[in-house]
Design a protein around this motif. Sequence first.
Motif, PDB file in Angstrom:
ATOM      1  N   GLN A 142      39.623 -14.675   4.007  1.00 25.62           N
ATOM      2  CA  GLN A 142      39.838 -15.715   3.003  1.00 25.62           C
ATOM      3  C   GLN A 142      39.317 -17.045   3.509  1.00 25.62           C
ATOM      4  O   GLN A 142      39.822 -17.597   4.492  1.00 25.62           O
ATOM      5  CB  GLN A 142      41.306 -15.912   2.598  1.00 25.62           C
ATOM      6  N   HIS A 174      37.439 -19.891  -5.236  1.00 30.58           N
ATOM      7  CA  HIS A 174      38.352 -19.742  -6.370  1.00 30.58           C
ATOM      8  C   HIS A 174      37.579 -19.284  -7.607  1.00 30.58           C
ATOM      9  O   HIS A 174      36.425 -19.645  -7.799  1.00 30.58           O
ATOM     10  CB  HIS A 174      39.044 -21.076  -6.679  1.00 30.58           C
ATOM     11  N   GLU A 214      38.906 -15.466  -4.862  1.00 27.66           N
ATOM     12  CA  GLU A 214      40.351 -15.661  -4.904  1.00 27.66           C
ATOM     13  C   GLU A 214      40.737 -15.857  -6.357  1.00 27.66           C
ATOM     14  O   GLU A 214      40.620 -16.946  -6.920  1.00 27.66           O
ATOM     15  CB  GLU A 214      40.787 -16.874  -4.069  1.00 27.66           C
ATOM     16  N   ALA A 239      46.139 -14.523  -5.959  1.00 22.65           N
ATOM     17  CA  ALA A 239      47.083 -15.477  -5.374  1.00 22.65           C
ATOM     18  C   ALA A 239      47.727 -16.326  -6.463  1.00 22.65           C
ATOM     19  O   ALA A 239      47.086 -16.676  -7.452  1.00 22.65           O
ATOM     20  CB  ALA A 239      46.360 -16.387  -4.379  1.00 22.65           C
ATOM     21  N   HIS A 241      49.096 -19.807  -7.904  1.00 20.45           N
ATOM     22  CA  HIS A 241      48.884 -21.249  -7.723  1.00 20.45           C
ATOM     23  C   HIS A 241      49.697 -22.059  -8.722  1.00 20.45           C
ATOM     24  O   HIS A 241      49.516 -23.273  -8.829  1.00 20.45           O
ATOM     25  CB  HIS A 241      47.400 -21.598  -7.867  1.00 20.45           C
ATOM     26  N   HIS A 268      48.323 -15.525   0.167  1.00 17.40           N
ATOM     27  CA  HIS A 268      49.500 -16.419   0.269  1.00 17.40           C
ATOM     28  C   HIS A 268      50.537 -16.072  -0.790  1.00 17.40           C
ATOM     29  O   HIS A 268      50.757 -16.792  -1.754  1.00 17.40           O
ATOM     30  CB  HIS A 268      49.121 -17.904   0.303  1.00 17.40           C
ATOM     31  N   ARG A 306      50.909 -23.556   5.227  1.00 12.00           N
ATOM     32  CA  ARG A 306      51.329 -22.398   4.416  1.00 12.00           C
ATOM     33  C   ARG A 306      52.097 -21.371   5.255  1.00 12.00           C
ATOM     34  O   ARG A 306      53.216 -21.019   4.945  1.00 12.00           O
ATOM     35  CB  ARG A 306      50.113 -21.730   3.776  1.00 12.00           C
TER      36      ARG A 306
HETATM   37 ZN   LIG Z   1      44.889 -20.150  -2.903  1.00 16.43          ZN
END
Ligand SMILES: [Zn+2]
Length: 378
Positions: A142, A174, A214, A239, A241, A268, A306
Amino acid sequence: MTSADMAVQGPRIYADVNAVVGGYLRDLAFAQSSQQKMFGYKRAAAAIFALDTPLTDLVGADGVWPQIPGIGPGSTRVIREVLETGASPTVEQAIEQSDRRADIERRRQLRRHFLSRAEVRRVLSDPSFGGPTIEQYLGDLQMHSEWSDGSPTVQDIADACRQRGYQYSAVTDHSYGLKIAGGMSMAEATEQRKAIDDVNARCGNQFRLLQGIEANIDATGELDLTDDEAAAFDVVLAAPHSRLRRSEDQTDRMLAAVAHPAVRILAHPRGRITGSRAGVIANWDAVFTAAAERCVAIEIDGDPSRQDLDHSLAAGALEAGCLFALDSDAHTTTQLSFTETALAHARLAGIPAERIVNCWPLDRLLAWLSNPLSERRR
Ligand SMILES: [Zn+2]
């Protein structure tokens, strides 16, 4: 409780003195009424968290302190108090005199299981922990490039990864649903693919850069990619967000994301940020069990803010039979070192390298990406 758990709850974690001191300095920052002082203590806290060496090792034999950049007299006093007594009366008094105790207590809870840089280095060099070594780590899955909210080009990334001795890596910008992070349109993804092909042509057999994405998990657990769009990438991470400060259970949302046939890595998973937000609240045992059945890897995101999953939750995922991905979530090439934070959590959780997809040779990684259930037979 495994022996790894005992190590985590025993004195070895308690010894993360930089995290304790950094935490007190964060508390002190939030107890200030002056913005300038608040920023000063926040900077001091960040400097302590990022030190390579535990503060206890920095005091000279004569008791003299070295100069630490960003640390003023107020912070030095807190450091002395904590090293001498394990607590800081100065900070407690400042909290008492402020009207922010409730907010500061809430933030303290949101710093649990975060490791300082010095503690990460200590865990990596302590052979008594099981789990992956830095030498076993073959590629980062990532990271972000100039194609979304990162700064490096894909060539910069390949060069930096090769310098770290990696055999492969994935650029995972992203997807277009996350506008705030400069999400990449599918037309841009096609352009990026050409740039990555060029990088791979230059690298020959030495290194392979994968094109990942992602994807964003929406409120119901759907992705912001159609099945055809997802199929354009070598690896799809999903993921969360949004909805990261809700108190309600979001197990169904995470189960839906894990059940998506294109998803290989749940990235995450909580979306927590240290001292700020807890992220998604879910029945993680249920999510881990579903991920293990589908051979979806659970990520340990090494971004210091994170650390998601952390070792405490990762131990549960290990017990559920999950695969893991240990990633930097880098947005610059220097941040590739964030991977070391992920490795430290994996070692604290006692995850064998065999269960970590980044420790597999490229052919096994590619076989899993094209057919995850091929790993279920092992
Ligand atoms: Zn992210």
